[in-house]
Enzyme design. Structure first.
Site, PDB file in Angstrom:
ATOM      1  N   HIS A   5      24.974  20.310   6.541  1.00  0.00           N
ATOM      2  CA  HIS A   5      24.404  19.606   6.289  1.00  0.00           C
ATOM      3  C   HIS A   5      25.092  17.825   5.591  1.00  0.00           C
ATOM      4  CE1 HIS A   5      20.508  17.896   3.487  1.00  0.00           C
ATOM      5  NE2 HIS A   5      19.702  17.595   4.445  1.00  0.00           N
ATOM      6  N   GLU A  25      24.782  19.075  10.754  1.00  0.00           N
ATOM      7  CA  GLU A  25      23.874  18.580  11.311  1.00  0.00           C
ATOM      8  C   GLU A  25      23.220  16.975  10.437  1.00  0.00           C
ATOM      9  OE1 GLU A  25      19.591  17.674   8.363  1.00  0.00           O
ATOM     10  OE2 GLU A  25      21.546  17.664   8.281  1.00  0.00           O
ATOM     11  N   ASP A  27      21.842  12.969  11.001  1.00  0.00           N
ATOM     12  CA  ASP A  27      20.636  12.612  10.501  1.00  0.00           C
ATOM     13  C   ASP A  27      20.424  11.246  11.452  1.00  0.00           C
ATOM     14  OD1 ASP A  27      18.971  14.082   8.683  1.00  0.00           O
ATOM     15  OD2 ASP A  27      21.244  13.070   7.381  1.00  0.00           O
ATOM     16  N   HIS A  41      20.628   9.149   6.477  1.00  0.00           N
ATOM     17  CA  HIS A  41      20.076   9.820   5.215  1.00  0.00           C
ATOM     18  C   HIS A  41      19.395   8.688   4.359  1.00  0.00           C
ATOM     19  CE1 HIS A  41      17.649  12.401   2.753  1.00  0.00           C
ATOM     20  NE2 HIS A  41      17.811  13.451   4.052  1.00  0.00           N
ATOM     21  N   ASP A  85      18.966  15.404  12.968  1.00  0.00           N
ATOM     22  CA  ASP A  85      17.428  15.536  12.407  1.00  0.00           C
ATOM     23  C   ASP A  85      17.018  14.489  12.622  1.00  0.00           C
ATOM     24  OD1 ASP A  85      15.878  15.419  10.265  1.00  0.00           O
ATOM     25  OD2 ASP A  85      16.919  15.918   9.233  1.00  0.00           O
TER      26      ASP A  85
END
Length: 278
Positions: A5, A25, A27, A41, A85
């Site tokens: 993440h 993942e 962002d 993020h 994301d």
């Protein structure tokens, strides 16, 4: 799939893969012209994480390409799947198409090297808002216009806003994505709130949609899962992937006797668009 993440700086790719992730993942934020700008993020983010790591998007994509290109000195063979994301909150439903088009062009240039021996990872476009389904249409259009429609075979889709599954299916169909056409369905909540608080009802609904004869989902993942008990609960519910800040926790659970004979880590040879039949 163990999905690391919030991997927003290039050095974190190695960090998460070393801990056991076979997927990451990242962002993606956008500027006022709907152009992808940073891998970033910002606050708030998950507990126990620093929210401000970032790269310029072109720099990140270049680093990601190297990590997923066989023969490169930075190549990590374990890394097979990347979830973008897409922080489309600053886009409107009318600029989402433009954002998708520009992002498609950017991936083609910096990740796929114009379709010539670029990175090999499978890509999931994860969008938080059903109203931004046109991002997918724009992305697909960009690759078709550039003469590289074949790369869409490496691209899957996810809506991450925990919306009603029927509405999610409708949004995908509006974007020109057929049922089970490389569709992942996510469900989750920040690790600052216990996953017990959210429960697994929607995860179980997504899993039964995946396993039904008339569903739209190929794979299901749950986020953000860091605790041993929550990992076991997610695996018992039948998910295909777990997004986590602690990949080593997932590795340890997969090595427990209950799961060892049943589940294994996916490799690049496992097609992430095919529904797994145990």
């Amino acid at each position: 799939w163990i999905m690391g993440h919030m991997v927003n700086e290039i050095y974190q790719i190695d960090e998460f893969v070393d801990l056991g992730a076979n997927s990451i993942e990242t962002d993606i934020t956008f500027d006022d012209n709907a152009m992808a700008e940073y891998s970033f993020h910002g606050v708030p983010c998950d507990c126990r994480r620093y929210c401000h790591k970032w790269e310029y998007i072109n720099t990140f994509l270049d680093g990601l390409r190297r990590a997923t290109t066989p023969g490169d000195s930075k190549f990590r063979k374990e890394l097979a799947l990347v979830v973008f994301d897409l922080k489309t909150g600053d886009l409107s439903s009318s600029t989402a198409n433009k954002g998708g088009k520009l992002f498609g062009q950017k991936l083609l240039q910096h990740y796929w090297k114009g379709g010539n021996n670029g990175g090999r990872a499978y890509i999931i476009l994860s969008i938080p808002d059903l109203d931004h389904y046109a991002f997918i249409s724009g992305f697909k259009e960009a690759l078709k216009t550039a003469g590289h429609e074949e790369l869409l075979a490496k691209v899957g889709y996810d809506f991450s806003g925990n919306d009603d599954l029927g509405s999610t299916r409708t949004a995908l169909n509006k974007a020109g994505v057929k049922d089970r056409e490389r569709v992942w369905q996510s469900d989750g909540i920040t690790n600052c709130v216990s996953t017990l608080f959210r429960g697994l009802d929607r995860v179980k609904k997504a899993v039964s949609n995946r396993d039904s004869s008339n569903g739209y989902i190929n794979k299901v993942y749950h986020w953000t899962v860091d605790k041993y008990g929550s990992v076991r609960d997610a695996l018992d519910a039948g998910v295909d992937g777990v997004m986590t800040n602690d990949p080593d926790v997932i590795v340890n659970v997969l090595n427990e006797s209950k799961y060892k004979g049943k589940l294994r880590l996916a490799t690049y040879d496992d097609n992430p668009w095919e529904t797994f039949k145990p």
